[in-house]
Design an enzyme around this catalytic site. Sequence first.
Site, PDB file in Angstrom:
ATOM      1  N   ILE A 291      18.350  52.254  56.489  1.00 16.71           N
ATOM      2  CA  ILE A 291      18.559  52.652  57.935  1.00 16.71           C
ATOM      3  C   ILE A 291      19.410  53.991  57.819  1.00 16.71           C
ATOM      4  O   ILE A 291      19.824  54.573  58.878  1.00 16.71           O
ATOM      5  CB  ILE A 291      19.497  51.645  58.627  1.00 16.71           C
ATOM      6  CG1 ILE A 291      20.710  51.227  57.943  1.00 16.71           C
ATOM      7  CG2 ILE A 291      18.630  50.542  58.982  1.00 16.71           C
ATOM      8  CD1 ILE A 291      21.657  50.268  58.795  1.00 16.71           C
ATOM      9  N   GLY A 292      19.766  54.326  56.730  1.00 17.25           N
ATOM     10  CA  GLY A 292      20.521  55.890  56.811  1.00 17.25           C
ATOM     11  C   GLY A 292      20.682  56.566  55.220  1.00 17.25           C
ATOM     12  O   GLY A 292      20.596  55.380  53.965  1.00 17.25           O
ATOM     13  N   GLU A 293      21.120  57.457  55.076  1.00 23.64           N
ATOM     14  CA  GLU A 293      21.271  58.296  53.530  1.00 23.64           C
ATOM     15  C   GLU A 293      22.213  59.289  53.723  1.00 23.64           C
ATOM     16  O   GLU A 293      22.386  59.998  54.988  1.00 23.64           O
ATOM     17  CB  GLU A 293      19.914  58.920  53.406  1.00 23.64           C
ATOM     18  CG  GLU A 293      20.039  59.387  51.900  1.00 23.64           C
ATOM     19  CD  GLU A 293      19.565  58.674  50.674  1.00 23.64           C
ATOM     20  OE1 GLU A 293      20.036  58.901  49.746  1.00 23.64           O
ATOM     21  OE2 GLU A 293      18.752  57.790  51.072  1.00 23.64           O
ATOM     22  N   GLY A 294      23.174  59.477  52.729  1.00 20.91           N
ATOM     23  CA  GLY A 294      24.215  60.292  52.804  1.00 20.91           C
ATOM     24  C   GLY A 294      24.479  60.866  51.637  1.00 20.91           C
ATOM     25  O   GLY A 294      23.737  60.542  50.602  1.00 20.91           O
ATOM     26  N   GLY A 295      25.669  61.609  51.333  1.00 22.14           N
ATOM     27  CA  GLY A 295      25.964  62.368  50.313  1.00 22.14           C
ATOM     28  C   GLY A 295      26.484  61.034  49.362  1.00 22.14           C
ATOM     29  O   GLY A 295      26.717  61.294  48.191  1.00 22.14           O
ATOM     30  N   PHE A 296      26.931  60.004  49.827  1.00 19.26           N
ATOM     31  CA  PHE A 296      27.632  58.744  49.067  1.00 19.26           C
ATOM     32  C   PHE A 296      26.247  57.956  48.404  1.00 19.26           C
ATOM     33  O   PHE A 296      26.636  57.089  47.672  1.00 19.26           O
ATOM     34  CB  PHE A 296      28.495  57.802  50.259  1.00 19.26           C
ATOM     35  CG  PHE A 296      27.636  57.419  51.495  1.00 19.26           C
ATOM     36  CD1 PHE A 296      26.637  56.369  51.489  1.00 19.26           C
ATOM     37  CD2 PHE A 296      27.973  58.214  52.617  1.00 19.26           C
ATOM     38  CE1 PHE A 296      25.981  56.177  52.669  1.00 19.26           C
ATOM     39  CE2 PHE A 296      27.228  57.711  53.693  1.00 19.26           C
ATOM     40  CZ  PHE A 296      26.446  56.870  53.666  1.00 19.26           C
ATOM     41  N   GLY A 297      25.043  58.160  49.166  1.00 19.08           N
ATOM     42  CA  GLY A 297      24.042  57.084  48.958  1.00 19.08           C
ATOM     43  C   GLY A 297      23.107  56.537  49.982  1.00 19.08           C
ATOM     44  O   GLY A 297      23.169  57.432  50.765  1.00 19.08           O
ATOM     45  N   ASP A 411      36.831  63.914  58.736  1.00 24.27           N
ATOM     46  CA  ASP A 411      35.319  64.058  58.584  1.00 24.27           C
ATOM     47  C   ASP A 411      34.791  63.581  59.884  1.00 24.27           C
ATOM     48  O   ASP A 411      33.647  62.881  59.774  1.00 24.27           O
ATOM     49  CB  ASP A 411      34.962  63.558  57.232  1.00 24.27           C
ATOM     50  CG  ASP A 411      33.532  64.003  57.054  1.00 24.27           C
ATOM     51  OD1 ASP A 411      33.188  65.098  57.417  1.00 24.27           O
ATOM     52  OD2 ASP A 411      33.121  63.417  55.997  1.00 24.27           O
TER      53      ASP A 411
END
Length: 450
Positions: A291-297, A411
């Site tokens: 359901i999501g993607e970011g710099g963390f994974g 942030d």
Amino acid sequence: MATNLLFLSVIAWYSLGINCGGEPVTVYGEKDNTFDGDTDEVGPSSFRQSSTNWALSSTGFFPDNARSQDNFTNVGDTFIYKLTNEIPAMANPQLYRDARLSPISLTYYGFCLANGKYTVNLHFAETVFTNGQTYKSLGRRIFDVYIQGRLVQEDFNIVDAAGGISTPVIMNYTAAVTSGTLEIRFYWAGKGTTGIPLTGVYGPLISAISADPAEVASSTSPGGIVGAVVGIVAGGVFIILLVFGILWRRGLLGQQNTLEDDLKGVDLQTGKFTFRQLKDATNNFDKANKIGEGGFGSVYKGLLSDGTVIAVKQLSSKSKQGNREFVNEIGMISALQHPHLVKLHGCCIEGNQLLLVYEYMENNSLARALFGPEESQLKLDWPTRHKICVGIARGLAYLHEESRLKVVHRDIKATNVLLDKNLTPKISDFGLAKLDEEDNTHISTRIAGT
């Protein structure tokens, strides 16, 4: 501030006395009570700790303040009202000559108290308004009172409770102290008059606070010892987590399995999950559940065996957000509970697997609702947008001023604001957050986040 609180947590206090806005005073009677002075300057939205076992926090400012009035002492935007004319006949008038007045929210904290039940006495006297036939007698001050987070007085009116102007009234309550801290909050909810007898005097007003034990656990009993240990651990966990963050940043710790070993036995104030549990919940991290993607994974939707829907945040080995931010996020969110902060159910630390388990937010992020693919965008009318903005502001106000430890998120952006099924906003992703030390402002020249 955290260091001071940790040091004081080994000292047991059995009473609390504050002459709000006034000088130190001792009231003699069946039992002599000493009230600490409370005359320090408190600016808009700030925190002050006393030299004994209490502190106060104020939120808001008076846009139409009454600084020019002789009765008000300039102490930032939490005023001290001083009764300059002759005090009416009353018991212990020295407690009511001065009072502290706040624009929105005024919170007093009693620290390092021995665990048990306390009788909390709140001393009020409405000395701003006057008797008579002039317009100055028409003012109505209405606010709410919370003790230990529980609403004990809604729409409280000092004049109604006391039966008149300049008449003292003592409201008595029983409160349980379980972690060494007593919290008393006065909150102006926008009710009452705002311009009588003059502008900028409409917030909550308190003359004095006292608390005495009704039933306190002995410091030598098993319960008292456990309470002292809990007090030390509660303060120490935050320091330990911050130390981990500094060491990881400087590369002084080993690989990820060292993190797992070091965190064993540490009370992270959150649940623990096995990697197998989360693997089963997400169907082996199936792409269909992503359901999501970011710099963390990546973030996956999951379903626990008890039927709870969760969101699993998996830290990638290539993540820009390393172990330091991971530990930081666990420490921050596990200690903060608020309707506008995302709830952390727990974490998983196994070998090189680092995962966080959150409550599932049905409407994903605010960024997706506003700027995502057309099929995922939401039509938000202006009342809903206003509700979302106010919710974010309330979450930030709690982080900055109302929580026991002030936190700067660093942030805030649309992708870090999640929406539940009712479109209630909740702030997430505390990997770059930092504790705001007592003498520091919220201003930082260091680049962080987006």
